[in-house]
Design a protein around this motif. Sequence first.
Motif, PDB file in Angstrom:
ATOM      1  N   ASP A  47      -8.995   7.367  -1.305  1.00 53.85           N
ATOM      2  CA  ASP A  47      -8.168   8.544  -0.638  1.00 53.85           C
ATOM      3  C   ASP A  47      -6.834   8.631  -1.377  1.00 53.85           C
ATOM      4  OD1 ASP A  47      -9.382   8.936   1.237  1.00 53.85           O
ATOM      5  OD2 ASP A  47      -8.513   7.650   3.396  1.00 53.85           O
ATOM      6  N   LEU A  48      -6.479   7.765  -2.511  1.00 53.24           N
ATOM      7  CA  LEU A  48      -5.050   8.030  -2.401  1.00 53.24           C
ATOM      8  C   LEU A  48      -4.904   8.630  -3.920  1.00 53.24           C
ATOM      9  CD1 LEU A  48      -1.810   7.742  -2.685  1.00 53.24           C
ATOM     10  CD2 LEU A  48      -2.427   5.091  -3.753  1.00 53.24           C
ATOM     11  N   ALA A  49      -7.052   8.177  -4.970  1.00 53.67           N
ATOM     12  CA  ALA A  49      -6.709   8.608  -5.772  1.00 53.67           C
ATOM     13  C   ALA A  49      -8.149  10.252  -5.248  1.00 53.67           C
ATOM     14  CB  ALA A  49      -7.996   8.017  -6.250  1.00 53.67           C
ATOM     15  N   LEU A  50      -8.109  10.293  -4.614  1.00 54.03           N
ATOM     16  CA  LEU A  50      -8.375  12.300  -5.368  1.00 54.03           C
ATOM     17  C   LEU A  50      -7.957  12.810  -4.234  1.00 54.03           C
ATOM     18  CD1 LEU A  50     -11.884  11.194  -2.257  1.00 54.03           C
ATOM     19  CD2 LEU A  50     -11.651  10.836  -4.765  1.00 54.03           C
ATOM     20  N   ASN A  51      -6.442  12.575  -3.316  1.00 49.94           N
ATOM     21  CA  ASN A  51      -4.955  13.094  -3.618  1.00 49.94           C
ATOM     22  C   ASN A  51      -4.638  13.674  -4.817  1.00 49.94           C
ATOM     23  OD1 ASN A  51      -6.546  13.948  -0.637  1.00 49.94           O
ATOM     24  ND2 ASN A  51      -5.629  12.018  -0.093  1.00 49.94           N
ATOM     25  N   GLY A  52      -4.984  12.675  -5.418  1.00 44.40           N
ATOM     26  CA  GLY A  52      -3.989  12.914  -6.791  1.00 44.40           C
ATOM     27  C   GLY A  52      -2.456  12.050  -6.635  1.00 44.40           C
ATOM     28  N   GLY A  53      -3.096  11.071  -6.184  1.00 44.66           N
ATOM     29  CA  GLY A  53      -1.655  10.263  -5.683  1.00 44.66           C
ATOM     30  C   GLY A  53      -1.326   9.309  -6.925  1.00 44.66           C
ATOM     31  N   LEU A  58      -9.435  -7.389  -1.044  1.00 48.46           N
ATOM     32  CA  LEU A  58      -8.766  -5.700  -0.390  1.00 48.46           C
ATOM     33  C   LEU A  58      -9.906  -5.586   0.841  1.00 48.46           C
ATOM     34  CD1 LEU A  58      -7.315  -3.994  -2.985  1.00 48.46           C
ATOM     35  CD2 LEU A  58      -6.266  -5.935  -1.672  1.00 48.46           C
ATOM     36  N   ASP A  59      -9.915  -5.315   2.009  1.00 44.96           N
ATOM     37  CA  ASP A  59     -10.885  -4.744   3.003  1.00 44.96           C
ATOM     38  C   ASP A  59     -11.032  -3.632   2.604  1.00 44.96           C
ATOM     39  OD1 ASP A  59      -8.894  -3.708   4.166  1.00 44.96           O
ATOM     40  OD2 ASP A  59      -8.606  -5.294   5.468  1.00 44.96           O
ATOM     41  N   THR A  60     -12.573  -2.857   3.476  1.00 46.50           N
ATOM     42  CA  THR A  60     -12.787  -2.096   3.657  1.00 46.50           C
ATOM     43  C   THR A  60     -11.467  -1.028   3.501  1.00 46.50           C
ATOM     44  OG1 THR A  60     -14.589  -2.697   3.662  1.00 46.50           O
ATOM     45  CG2 THR A  60     -14.803  -0.542   4.305  1.00 46.50           C
ATOM     46  N   GLY A  61     -11.168  -1.113   4.541  1.00 45.39           N
ATOM     47  CA  GLY A  61      -9.815  -0.215   5.437  1.00 45.39           C
ATOM     48  C   GLY A  61      -9.166   0.238   3.817  1.00 45.39           C
ATOM     49  N   LEU A  62      -8.879  -1.283   3.272  1.00 44.33           N
ATOM     50  CA  LEU A  62      -8.092  -0.967   2.176  1.00 44.33           C
ATOM     51  C   LEU A  62      -8.015  -0.365   0.955  1.00 44.33           C
ATOM     52  CD1 LEU A  62      -5.876  -4.502   2.144  1.00 44.33           C
ATOM     53  CD2 LEU A  62      -4.786  -1.604   2.567  1.00 44.33           C
ATOM     54  N   LEU A 102       1.171  -1.283   0.465  1.00 45.00           N
ATOM     55  CA  LEU A 102      -0.281  -0.248   0.002  1.00 45.00           C
ATOM     56  C   LEU A 102       1.099   1.150   0.201  1.00 45.00           C
ATOM     57  CD1 LEU A 102      -2.783   0.938   0.095  1.00 45.00           C
ATOM     58  CD2 LEU A 102      -2.518   1.277   2.873  1.00 45.00           C
ATOM     59  N   SER A 103       2.109   1.488   0.768  1.00 42.25           N
ATOM     60  CA  SER A 103       2.573   2.255   0.812  1.00 42.25           C
ATOM     61  C   SER A 103       3.518   2.802  -0.618  1.00 42.25           C
ATOM     62  CB  SER A 103       4.114   1.898   1.615  1.00 42.25           C
ATOM     63  OG  SER A 103       4.748   1.203   1.681  1.00 42.25           O
ATOM     64  N   LEU A 104       3.740   1.638  -1.137  1.00 42.13           N
ATOM     65  CA  LEU A 104       4.487   1.396  -2.314  1.00 42.13           C
ATOM     66  C   LEU A 104       3.453   2.034  -3.505  1.00 42.13           C
ATOM     67  CD1 LEU A 104       6.328  -1.347  -2.277  1.00 42.13           C
ATOM     68  CD2 LEU A 104       7.793   0.828  -1.902  1.00 42.13           C
ATOM     69  N   ALA A 105       1.991   1.926  -3.719  1.00 43.27           N
ATOM     70  CA  ALA A 105       1.423   1.934  -4.344  1.00 43.27           C
ATOM     71  C   ALA A 105       1.288   3.844  -4.459  1.00 43.27           C
ATOM     72  CB  ALA A 105       0.148   1.776  -3.815  1.00 43.27           C
ATOM     73  N   ALA A 106       1.537   4.252  -3.522  1.00 40.86           N
ATOM     74  CA  ALA A 106       2.063   5.844  -3.030  1.00 40.86           C
ATOM     75  C   ALA A 106       3.673   6.100  -4.036  1.00 40.86           C
ATOM     76  CB  ALA A 106       0.991   6.315  -2.154  1.00 40.86           C
ATOM     77  N   ASP A 107       3.483   5.462  -4.500  1.00 43.47           N
ATOM     78  CA  ASP A 107       5.440   5.698  -4.866  1.00 43.47           C
ATOM     79  C   ASP A 107       5.006   6.845  -5.896  1.00 43.47           C
ATOM     80  OD1 ASP A 107       8.253   4.714  -4.578  1.00 43.47           O
ATOM     81  OD2 ASP A 107       8.151   5.524  -6.269  1.00 43.47           O
ATOM     82  N   THR A 108       6.176   7.795  -6.239  1.00 43.68           N
ATOM     83  CA  THR A 108       6.399   8.403  -6.752  1.00 43.68           C
ATOM     84  C   THR A 108       6.451   8.045  -8.436  1.00 43.68           C
ATOM     85  OG1 THR A 108       8.316   9.597  -5.907  1.00 43.68           O
ATOM     86  CG2 THR A 108       6.789  10.718  -5.349  1.00 43.68           C
ATOM     87  N   GLN A 109       7.486   7.232  -8.259  1.00 43.43           N
ATOM     88  CA  GLN A 109       7.769   6.937  -9.620  1.00 43.43           C
ATOM     89  C   GLN A 109       7.143   5.982 -10.171  1.00 43.43           C
ATOM     90  OE1 GLN A 109      10.646   7.553 -10.738  1.00 43.43           O
ATOM     91  NE2 GLN A 109      11.030   9.019  -9.611  1.00 43.43           N
ATOM     92  N   GLN A 110       6.192   5.814 -11.580  1.00 42.50           N
ATOM     93  CA  GLN A 110       5.034   5.179 -12.286  1.00 42.50           C
ATOM     94  C   GLN A 110       5.281   3.709 -12.464  1.00 42.50           C
ATOM     95  OE1 GLN A 110       5.767   4.158 -15.979  1.00 42.50           O
ATOM     96  NE2 GLN A 110       3.631   3.138 -15.488  1.00 42.50           N
TER      97      GLN A 110
END
Length: 617
Positions: A560-566, A550-554, A527-535
């Motif tokens: 949130d990652l998508a909504l924040n432009g990540g 994936l559960d609801t929390g994930l 999950l942390s790597l899914a927010a990596d800045t490298q495509q």
Amino acid sequence: MNTRKTLIGGAVLALLLCTAAWLGLGHEPMASPVAVPFQFRFPQGRSWTYRLDYTADSRVQLSGQGKQASLAGEVHLTGDLVLRGHGARGAVQRVGLRLESLSQHSLKVLGQELLPDASSVDAVFLGREALLEMDSDGVVRAVSFREDDPSLFKNTVQSLVGELQVVLREGATWTVEEPTSRGRARTEYSRRDEDAEGVRLLKRRVEYVELRGLGQGGTVRLDSSFEADVAREGVLERVDGEETVERLGTDGTVSAASHVRVSLVRGATGHFEADKAPVAVAVLQRLTPGTMVVDPKVRARMLTQQVDGMTAERLFTLLEQFANVGTLPDHNHFLLQATGLLEQQPELCARLVELFRRPTLQVKGRALLLDLLAGTGTPEAQAALVQALSSREATGDARYGMLLGRLSLVSNPTSDTVRFAEKTYASTEGEPRVASTYALGSTAGALYRQEKSPEAWAAVRRLAEDLRASKAPEEQAHLLMALGNAGVVEQADVIAGYASATSPEVRRASAKALRKIATPEATMTLLSLAADTQQPVQATAMESLGRRPLDTGLLMDLRDLALNGGVKVENYHVFVSLVAPYLESEPDVVRELLSHLLTQDVRDRQVLTRIRGLLGT
């Protein structure tokens, strides 16, 4: 190309017997309203009788020579499944399993009924008992039989010890990896209801990490749902559910399928004289759960069907004519026939080595012969594979690394194969060193997962130690990928430690290496790597996340990652593939996420069309 090994070797086991049904008893963790954790208990001298109704069928389509053929198996058993407590040895409980009073009994393989009458049922099941070694959390360590028990009895029990397993953990949901007769599956549990009497669980297999008996390639479609009731006293009350696994060919049609339906309901509780050791201890064949035993006569009939008239003379005539092309007419059917013939006549493996060493054979031809040996996968074939790869014709070829990579196709490596991979890893450099790194991870990991071999574990640890010692990002990436091929949970922390590496190449390798490991910690790392800045890093992390539930929390974290432009626009395809399976179960979260993507500057019309299709707009 492990075509035969996966398509037929597995099909033989899955079709040979049952595809399905039982195990679920021991349990453990979970806090009750009284703060007493669930654990399964099987006091010595106690017995529990369950009413079992189990059906399963499997079918694999075989195409060749302009005709359609299939391997098929069906089973239907209705009767009593009896568990008997034989006491504990340390933390391991020993539980006997019997099948009695079978009022319905049908088991067909290749159209032949193996249980035609009551006398045949008695010959297979009467008075026979398997011995399960179980931890208190429901994990079955081993299933033991008498050596002279019929293979049909052994395989029936092994199949049952796959479908009924229930594992209880703390929390609302949890994921475990479980063996079945079809392979190893990631299974998601969720707690539905709980009171002072017991708990009701929903069990759903979400992915097969290793799938046997249903071919190779294409898309696997899985529909799985079971309910289980567990009494607080430590007894399984009920299991009910079904599962369908289908493999789709490149044309979208079903090329192989397996369906299982099982119902197990608790009945009477009783006692028995337990002053003697269980019979299975006397002359013991101890198998890991999910391991099937092939009856020689049945296997011989199946091999005859698989070989489909291929002879040694024709095999070598075809190889002489087409090997250097790399493919043969009706190639897949040829592979099926050839690997069956090599298993049927193991002495032919040595003749393949002779052909491999001919100066006129080109690299495509040599690769094809190695594919045949790896796909056959018998000890004789693996010995020939190692011999061919050790020859000067192989080691002297500039593309030796490509040839060496064929070792990774062996699904059931022997200790000798792992030793060769480790020796090659220690003695090569350049491209062969890279190929041997991956091959060592694949073979050692497979052997360790299947047999808990100390030698295989030492080989996996060597890769981890070399990773820690390495300072070069490229080498670190290769070693991480090798550990990923091994798929050993015990190395998850080592792999996760490189998720914050400076090199994007290393971070991406860490993301890919965690694809087979479904621990909560590994998921959070991904999950942390899914927010990596490298495509590329982000895309790989999302692909690995897609291999686990994936559960609801994930899902909310991904939203949130998508909504924040990540999420990189270039990764929208893989991102949509990751969340789309949850549109029905978590519609609010997924629809919000997909709707947001539509507001972005997306120029890829395929992505836009796909999102709109999912949203129905």
